[in-house]
Scaffold this motif. Sequence first.
Motif, short mmCIF file in Angstrom:
data_model
loop_
_atom_site.label_atom_id
_atom_site.label_comp_id
_atom_site.label_asym_id
_atom_site.label_seq_id
_atom_site.Cartn_x
_atom_site.Cartn_y
_atom_site.Cartn_z
N ILE A 266 35.08 48.21 30.64
CA ILE A 266 35.40 46.74 30.61
C ILE A 266 36.83 46.43 31.37
O ILE A 266 37.90 47.06 31.01
CB ILE A 266 35.48 46.28 28.98
CG1 ILE A 266 34.28 46.86 28.28
CG2 ILE A 266 35.86 44.82 28.90
CD1 ILE A 266 34.63 46.96 26.84
N ALA A 267 36.69 45.42 32.07
CA ALA A 267 37.84 44.97 32.89
C ALA A 267 38.24 43.63 32.15
O ALA A 267 37.12 42.83 31.81
CB ALA A 267 37.65 44.91 34.24
N LEU A 268 39.40 43.27 32.29
CA LEU A 268 39.79 41.97 31.28
C LEU A 268 40.52 41.15 32.52
O LEU A 268 41.29 41.71 33.49
CB LEU A 268 40.96 41.95 30.38
CG LEU A 268 40.31 42.83 29.14
CD1 LEU A 268 41.37 43.11 28.01
CD2 LEU A 268 39.18 42.34 28.61
N LEU A 269 39.91 39.84 32.78
CA LEU A 269 40.42 39.08 34.09
C LEU A 269 40.56 37.54 33.39
O LEU A 269 40.23 36.91 32.73
CB LEU A 269 39.09 38.67 34.89
CG LEU A 269 39.39 38.02 35.99
CD1 LEU A 269 40.47 38.31 36.81
CD2 LEU A 269 38.24 37.93 36.95
N GLY A 270 41.91 37.23 33.77
CA GLY A 270 42.65 35.98 33.32
C GLY A 270 43.61 36.19 32.40
O GLY A 270 43.58 36.93 31.40
N ARG A 271 44.72 35.64 32.54
CA ARG A 271 45.91 35.82 31.76
C ARG A 271 45.75 35.51 30.33
O ARG A 271 46.07 36.43 29.58
CB ARG A 271 47.09 35.22 32.16
CG ARG A 271 48.47 35.44 31.79
CD ARG A 271 49.52 34.42 31.89
NE ARG A 271 49.29 33.06 31.71
CZ ARG A 271 50.41 31.95 31.86
NH1 ARG A 271 51.52 32.48 32.47
NH2 ARG A 271 50.11 30.86 31.59
N LEU A 296 41.97 46.25 36.61
CA LEU A 296 41.13 45.22 37.19
C LEU A 296 40.67 45.77 38.92
O LEU A 296 40.00 45.59 39.57
CB LEU A 296 41.76 44.03 37.48
CG LEU A 296 41.24 42.75 37.69
CD1 LEU A 296 39.67 42.52 36.76
CD2 LEU A 296 41.84 41.40 37.41
N GLN A 297 42.05 46.45 39.35
CA GLN A 297 42.17 46.76 40.92
C GLN A 297 41.00 47.95 41.09
O GLN A 297 40.92 48.18 42.35
CB GLN A 297 43.40 47.14 41.29
CG GLN A 297 44.20 48.26 40.41
CD GLN A 297 44.96 47.64 39.21
OE1 GLN A 297 44.72 46.78 38.79
NE2 GLN A 297 45.93 48.50 38.99
N THR A 311 36.05 37.48 31.59
CA THR A 311 36.87 36.68 32.11
C THR A 311 36.91 35.22 31.70
O THR A 311 35.99 34.59 30.88
CB THR A 311 36.53 36.67 33.39
OG1 THR A 311 37.24 35.49 34.53
CG2 THR A 311 34.87 35.92 33.72
N THR A 312 38.08 34.56 31.93
CA THR A 312 38.17 33.28 31.37
C THR A 312 37.43 32.35 32.57
O THR A 312 37.04 32.79 33.63
CB THR A 312 39.57 32.57 31.55
OG1 THR A 312 40.15 32.93 32.87
CG2 THR A 312 40.28 33.29 30.54
N GLY A 313 37.39 31.10 32.50
CA GLY A 313 36.60 30.20 33.29
C GLY A 313 35.34 29.60 32.94
O GLY A 313 34.63 29.02 33.75
N ARG A 331 41.63 38.47 44.27
CA ARG A 331 42.25 39.52 44.87
C ARG A 331 41.33 40.67 44.95
O ARG A 331 41.16 41.59 45.68
CB ARG A 331 43.73 39.87 44.65
CG ARG A 331 44.77 38.76 44.84
CD ARG A 331 46.07 39.06 44.49
NE ARG A 331 46.42 39.28 42.99
CZ ARG A 331 47.11 40.07 42.60
NH1 ARG A 331 48.35 40.76 43.25
NH2 ARG A 331 47.20 40.16 41.28
N PHE A 332 40.89 40.94 43.47
CA PHE A 332 40.30 42.30 43.22
C PHE A 332 38.62 42.25 43.49
O PHE A 332 38.13 43.44 43.50
CB PHE A 332 40.93 42.93 42.14
CG PHE A 332 42.52 43.11 41.97
CD1 PHE A 332 42.97 43.71 42.81
CD2 PHE A 332 42.97 42.23 41.07
CE1 PHE A 332 44.28 44.04 43.05
CE2 PHE A 332 44.60 42.45 41.20
CZ PHE A 332 44.88 43.47 42.24
N LEU A 333 38.19 41.19 42.93
CA LEU A 333 36.70 41.20 42.60
C LEU A 333 35.83 40.17 43.72
O LEU A 333 36.27 38.85 43.93
CB LEU A 333 36.52 40.46 41.21
CG LEU A 333 36.91 41.49 40.02
CD1 LEU A 333 36.56 40.90 38.93
CD2 LEU A 333 35.93 42.77 40.16
#
Length: 570
Positions: A266-271, A296-297, A311-313, A331-333
């Motif tokens: 699992i990768a977490l995205l969004g502050r 994430l990178q 992710t957020t959004g 930047r990463f995805l």
Amino acid sequence: MGNARTRRRRPRRKSAAGEELRYFALGGLGEIGKNMHVLEYGEDLLVIDAGLKFPDEEMLGIDFVIPDITYLENNKHRIRGLILTHGHEDHIGALPFVLPKLECPVYGTKLTLGMVEHKLEEALPAFDADLREVRAEDELALGCFTVRFISVCHSIPDGVGLAVETPLGTVVHTGDFKLDPTPIDGRLTDYNAFAELGKKGVLLLLSDSTNVERAGFTPSERVVGKTLDNIFRLHKTRRIIMASFASNLHRVQQSIDTAIRFNRRIALLGRSMINNVELARKLGYITAPDEVFLPLQEVDSHPANRVAVLTTGSQGEPFSGLVLMSKGEHRFLNLGAKDLVVVNATPIPGNEKLVSSTINRLFACGCEVIYEQDKEVHVSGHAAREELKLVLSMVRPKYFVPVHGEFRHQVRHAQLAEEMGVLGKNVFVLHVGEVLRIAPDKAQVRDSVPSGSILVDGIALGEMEGSLLKERRELAEEGVLAVSLVVDRAFRVKAGPTVESQGCVHFRDARELYRQIEGAVLAATEAAAKKKERSLEDVAQGIRSRVRGVMKGYARSAPVVVPLVTVLEE
């Protein structure tokens, strides 16, 4: 962070002749968000929640909106406490702006205060807030009020409703709630507490109205878990990106559990997603081993069928992880045909266009997108119509005020209360700022307190009715035209005029128009120079008037005209 656990109850003070209980809201009536409610008796004030509201499309460039707390500022010495029902932004988001002005203790459950602490550390690192932890079933004496905290199920853990004993009777505030029989954390809404209060007698009920237009019962959060299982099973070769509210920790926990079952990292995205998961794991509200999380990178270099991204959004927020990915700006995805995006939310009213645009861009990237409500990728955290009926039948209030919803929700909830036996004359659909005065023998809406909305733009605050939004709307609708010239002290033109425009001149050949504008500027300057008493403002005002007159000859409306006049000092 202090601990306020106590079970001692202060004997209820008898009401003095002429005294009355006052209830009003500074936000959260006729709108989604900005929740802030106040109970007042004698010299004691009790504040419930301090939330924000996200801007609508007309609030150009505004970050969010908070309540006007002028009345509370003027009476802060009377505030006995600020009670938080749960940790959603529409209930705690205004705290960094209002708490330093009120200087009062804040009471909330462990997770709620954890989120508040993090918010204050970011916004006000030097501010020492008086935060006091409580738990469901605790009782707390605050002035003439005794507050009992009631466990309620919502889309975030640790939510509470409130039973506030006053000298005139008990006020019940449901908080945001639903009657989920199988909550993820096993923490049920406390039916028994509401029923016992109803047997003893409830003076006033303030109840969540958000989903009053939805028939039946709100489905359990576990429905989403089954849907996620099916999605992961049917899309074993794709990388799966799940967008949801970062505060919906039950949804986050189910997403993590599902990813682990299907052998995905699992990768977490969004502050906010990263911060909330970190806090929830620290406090024990989310359980997951460290090794399941992927930096994430490293996501793009990892096999697609071994990755899930949280992710957020989900609301199309302009700078959120999902939106940046949909624009190809992350930047990463980088998204493509290998990706499946699951939008685990429905649009908040006002966000429909943002969400729709994001989904369209995701399809344009080549992704498969699951977002339809009938796919059961989202369930609400708010009670539907039959659940609201149950609460009304259990609590059986003398007086009723529907809260937490748009105006139509309040009206529908008021009608429902009458269907459930509350007398029509005892049901009040209020506007923000209106005061409900409750005496021993009657209740009526009389007077109002200062209220409204404060716009937050970065760190700047301004009134909703101020000039900021008006200026931005004019710029957005009409464009801007700047005129610069140099004059001497006698207002004789020495250089210019020069004309520049943005968003208002759309003719292929604007030379003739610019020539007329320049003539108007010179005429305005000459007219000002002939006056015995002249000023720079006379020149500027004359330029605005004459240039707008020229522009109206080409279009039905005129742009914002900005004169830039420089006076040479000889």
